[in-house]
Scaffold this active site. Sequence first.
Site, mmCIF file in Angstrom:
data_model
loop_
_atom_site.group_PDB
_atom_site.id
_atom_site.type_symbol
_atom_site.label_atom_id
_atom_site.label_comp_id
_atom_site.label_asym_id
_atom_site.label_seq_id
_atom_site.Cartn_x
_atom_site.Cartn_y
_atom_site.Cartn_z
ATOM 1 N N HIS A 67 -53.780 142.034 26.253
ATOM 2 C CA HIS A 67 -55.004 141.360 26.674
ATOM 3 C C HIS A 67 -55.711 142.145 27.763
ATOM 4 O O HIS A 67 -55.084 142.892 28.525
ATOM 5 C CB HIS A 67 -54.715 139.941 27.159
ATOM 6 C CG HIS A 67 -53.635 139.866 28.203
ATOM 7 N ND1 HIS A 67 -52.296 139.792 27.882
ATOM 8 C CD2 HIS A 67 -53.692 139.861 29.558
ATOM 9 C CE1 HIS A 67 -51.576 139.748 28.996
ATOM 10 N NE2 HIS A 67 -52.405 139.777 30.018
ATOM 11 N N CYS A 176 -44.168 133.477 36.662
ATOM 12 C CA CYS A 176 -43.802 134.871 36.392
ATOM 13 C C CYS A 176 -44.737 135.769 37.195
ATOM 14 O O CYS A 176 -45.759 135.308 37.708
ATOM 15 C CB CYS A 176 -43.877 135.179 34.898
ATOM 16 S SG CYS A 176 -45.540 135.066 34.187
#
Length: 632
Positions: A67, A176
């Site tokens: 992405h 994360c």
Amino acid sequence: MRITDLLSKDVMIMSLQATTKEAAIDEMIASLKSKGKINDEALFKEAIMNREAQSSTGVGEGIAMPHAKTKAVNEPTVVFAKSEKGLDYDALDGQPAHLFFMIAAPDGANATHLETLAALSRLLVHPAFVQSLKDAKTPDEVINLFNHEQEDSEETVVTPTANNDTGKSVVAVTACPTGIAHTYMAAEKLQETANKLGVRIKVETNGSRGVENRLTDKEIAEADGVIIAADVQVDMPRFNGKHLIAKPVAAGIHKPEELINEAISGNAPVYKAEEGSQAVESADGLSIGQQIYKHLMSGVSHMLPFVIGGGIAIAIAFMLDQMLGVPQDQLAKLGSYNEIPALLKQIGDVAFGFMLPVFAGYIAYSISDRPGLVAGFVAGGVASVGGAGFLGALVGGFLAGYAVELVKLALKKLPKTLDGIKVVLFYPVLSVLIVGLLMLLLNVPMSALNTWLNDFLNSLSGTNAVILGLLLGAMMAADLGGPINKAAYIFATGTLAASVATGGSAIMAATMAAGMVPPLATFVATLIFRNKFTPQERDAGLTNSILGASFITEGAIPFAAADPLRMIPSFIAGSAITGAIVMFLNIKVLAPHGGVFVIFLVSQPWFYIIAIIIGTLISAALIGVLRKKPTV
């Protein structure tokens, strides 16, 4: 939001032909370009590869989600691609990737970008849905599968059905480093598994969009256990007294049942808020060296804005004073002789003054959470006023962090009635006194060492200066923004504070010049040796002309990643030569960043530019000799 709003059938690739990671990326980018979804293939690929350089977007379970958010995108689009055989995508679980979702978001479209990733992540933890996508034969089937899959962008409390309700409840936090895929995949997996086990659960996500589905005090109090599936720091004191499991975020994806059962068993360790941050983030898999590096980078990341902001303000003050004019007998007051420059220098000095306390404070914070912050600030402040300088603050930060841990350990067995005043009284008073006294003792040798080092560096000339320049230049190009590069840059910024009064730092100048060489070299090489590069790489080389001029070394990462054995040695050679030339000529700079855009703050601007050009040409020539022609 619905994924089908962004899925475009005309860019789907139902049979990906690529056999390598980069080829797969190129094939998906070509599909976007062919349908006018992007306007600049090279710029878009550069953004994709820069993201991959941070960590692979191969999230495991046969799925990859490359992405990027860039001005090269005309309209937000998700490319779905499928590889029957699978290919090595450097996935986190080491398995080949079969399904690909390339997310293209326009520059500034933060919501689109992150919401798409979050929604996809939640859907792709369902094995049956993933298998259906693998079995799909046409774009219409893919669209229909997404249309039929229930999506809910708002996370909720998951309540088990009446027939399997155990009466147990847990709360969880997932996070994360990038705050995207794994954060939401772990949340979805925990929710799904809890429902099957008959356990009530609410999951808070700490993602790139910030904290979502935040846990309330009531929910935490009523929970039988707490699960922290995170690789980064999360807010911990609110879980004081609860049975708590702290694991990496990957455990939330791959071992949700194990985590939930342990959390509700009553056997999990009871978290004590006053014990600091040891349960905040998992140290699983981190060596001692990696932990030290993590603490150091915490200090550096918080310090650099003060260095850059304060340094540029001081540099502008010197420049303005020179323009306005300072009498020869008043040159010692350069930067503060005229009124306006004096005000700018005052602002810069204040910002610069925070540098060492912030540096030491956030090293200690990384080690010992909030109780370490005050001790770290004191350590950095004492190092600053006591002459120990940057090295003293570095040592002081670690000293403060571990001293606070010892204080916590020593007070661990105090009566429960004193818990309320430990954090607000005992920790700060004892840690400040202990660290302050230790720093006063440490200041003596560290101040002497710092003075000797500054005198030594300032006295360097000829061969010695060349050797230092070679070393710094090589370090800047060795890993293009990684730990080695950052070590050289941190060292250089540490010399800048002490050299402002003498016209700047040659070490800072050498480091900045060397860091500009790798991206500039790729630009020159793609012009001169066009047959050694693909059309996409030639376009990326043009972009690197701007990145290199701006001292953004990371622009060379995609080239290094594609051919490290040839590109990195070429970069090192040119950067080392540039660093050596700058040190030999004793060229100085007053700014810690900016590249050619702060050239007016360089003591010998024309020689500085020549040094950069020489290094760039050397690297470009080596690239042309060593690099092989791309295979068609």
